[in-house]
Design a protein around this motif. Sequence first.
Motif, PDB file in Angstrom:
ATOM      1  N   GLY A  22       0.796  -1.230   0.000  1.00 32.68           N
ATOM      2  CA  GLY A  22       0.000   0.000   0.000  1.00 32.68           C
ATOM      3  C   GLY A  22       0.824   1.273   0.000  1.00 32.68           C
ATOM      4  N   GLY A  23       2.153   1.142   0.032  1.00 39.67           N
ATOM      5  CA  GLY A  23       3.000   2.321  -0.072  1.00 39.67           C
ATOM      6  C   GLY A  23       3.820   2.656   1.158  1.00 39.67           C
ATOM      7  N   VAL A  24       3.671   1.879   2.237  1.00 39.95           N
ATOM      8  CA  VAL A  24       4.496   2.104   3.427  1.00 39.95           C
ATOM      9  C   VAL A  24       5.963   1.869   3.085  1.00 39.95           C
ATOM     10  CG1 VAL A  24       5.134   1.070   5.655  1.00 39.95           C
ATOM     11  CG2 VAL A  24       2.745   1.630   5.173  1.00 39.95           C
ATOM     12  N   VAL A 198      -0.754   7.113   3.226  1.00 35.37           N
ATOM     13  CA  VAL A 198       0.296   7.686   2.380  1.00 35.37           C
ATOM     14  C   VAL A 198      -0.241   8.903   1.621  1.00 35.37           C
ATOM     15  CG1 VAL A 198       1.749   7.298   0.342  1.00 35.37           C
ATOM     16  CG2 VAL A 198       1.597   5.542   2.125  1.00 35.37           C
ATOM     17  N   ASN A 199      -1.440   8.760   1.053  1.00 37.37           N
ATOM     18  CA  ASN A 199      -2.028   9.853   0.276  1.00 37.37           C
ATOM     19  C   ASN A 199      -2.369  11.052   1.158  1.00 37.37           C
ATOM     20  OD1 ASN A 199      -1.843   8.332  -2.043  1.00 37.37           O
ATOM     21  ND2 ASN A 199      -3.946   7.589  -1.949  1.00 37.37           N
ATOM     22  N   GLU A 200      -2.888  10.768   2.367  1.00 35.15           N
ATOM     23  CA  GLU A 200      -3.257  11.857   3.282  1.00 35.15           C
ATOM     24  C   GLU A 200      -2.021  12.628   3.729  1.00 35.15           C
ATOM     25  OE1 GLU A 200      -5.733  14.237   5.885  1.00 35.15           O
ATOM     26  OE2 GLU A 200      -6.050  13.087   4.034  1.00 35.15           O
ATOM     27  N   LEU A 201      -0.970  11.928   4.070  1.00 38.83           N
ATOM     28  CA  LEU A 201       0.258  12.596   4.500  1.00 38.83           C
ATOM     29  C   LEU A 201       0.865  13.406   3.359  1.00 38.83           C
ATOM     30  CD1 LEU A 201       1.543   9.674   6.652  1.00 38.83           C
ATOM     31  CD2 LEU A 201       1.458  12.030   7.479  1.00 38.83           C
ATOM     32  N   SER A 202       0.795  12.872   2.163  1.00 40.42           N
ATOM     33  CA  SER A 202       1.314  13.604   0.994  1.00 40.42           C
ATOM     34  C   SER A 202       0.519  14.861   0.755  1.00 40.42           C
ATOM     35  CB  SER A 202       1.287  12.715  -0.248  1.00 40.42           C
ATOM     36  OG  SER A 202       2.131  11.606  -0.110  1.00 40.42           O
ATOM     37  N   ALA A 203      -0.811  14.760   0.884  1.00 38.11           N
ATOM     38  CA  ALA A 203      -1.683  15.907   0.637  1.00 38.11           C
ATOM     39  C   ALA A 203      -1.463  17.002   1.674  1.00 38.11           C
ATOM     40  CB  ALA A 203      -3.147  15.457   0.655  1.00 38.11           C
ATOM     41  N   VAL A 204      -1.353  16.606   2.947  1.00 36.59           N
ATOM     42  CA  VAL A 204      -1.137  17.575   4.020  1.00 36.59           C
ATOM     43  C   VAL A 204       0.201  18.267   3.871  1.00 36.59           C
ATOM     44  CG1 VAL A 204      -0.824  17.860   6.500  1.00 36.59           C
ATOM     45  CG2 VAL A 204      -2.658  16.396   5.642  1.00 36.59           C
ATOM     46  N   ASN A 205       1.226  17.504   3.521  1.00 39.46           N
ATOM     47  CA  ASN A 205       2.566  18.070   3.406  1.00 39.46           C
ATOM     48  C   ASN A 205       2.722  18.979   2.199  1.00 39.46           C
ATOM     49  OD1 ASN A 205       3.868  17.042   5.700  1.00 39.46           O
ATOM     50  ND2 ASN A 205       4.104  15.043   4.761  1.00 39.46           N
TER      51      ASN A 205
END
Length: 207
Positions: A22-24, A198-205
């Motif tokens: 899943g991208g971890v 992964v997507n949420e952390l990318s979006a927030v950053n």
Amino acid sequence: MKISTLHYITTNVEAAELACQGGVRWVQLRVKNQPPAIWKQLALDTQAVCRRFGATLIINDNPALTQEIGADGVHLGQEDLPPDEARQMLGSKFIIGGTANTFADVQRLAAAGVNYVGLGPFRFTSTKEKLSPILGLAGYAEIMRQCRATGITVPVIGIGGIALEDVAALLATGLHGVAVSGAIGGVENPAQAASLFVNELSAVNRI
């Protein structure tokens, strides 16, 4: 040394595999109450998964095993070997993380030269046997304020019962990232859950 914004904590190889699908790209293997031979085999099997996906492998509580198998680093709890002693054993090439519950803990770990701090718990979690006092969002905000005021720049990772919907608010306090276990490994589709984090952390950053 790049510290991931998403740390996945697991006890088994299969869960690590699904999370990595899943991208971890950062796996901490937490093994408790197992004979050394079983612990070593779990570590080697998890290491093989991490290498296949290009993920970092952190071994919990065991600097000697970390050194023996050539894992990427070790995470030390408050009752484990002090970080400065682990650094003497491992040298500068290994990642060393430490557990904190208070600003004083963060100060001590930063002074000892850790590469990152796991700060928590955010809320109650059943995956930890001896739970420190709950921090909540206000606790993180205050500790991160103190870090900024004193010039502490070590990456701080929030941990302890964190869900997907908590990520944006937690990162807004100044945290570098989050560590999760059940929110990925304890759901029906771990790979999908990992991808959402992964997507949420990318979006927030990116904001």
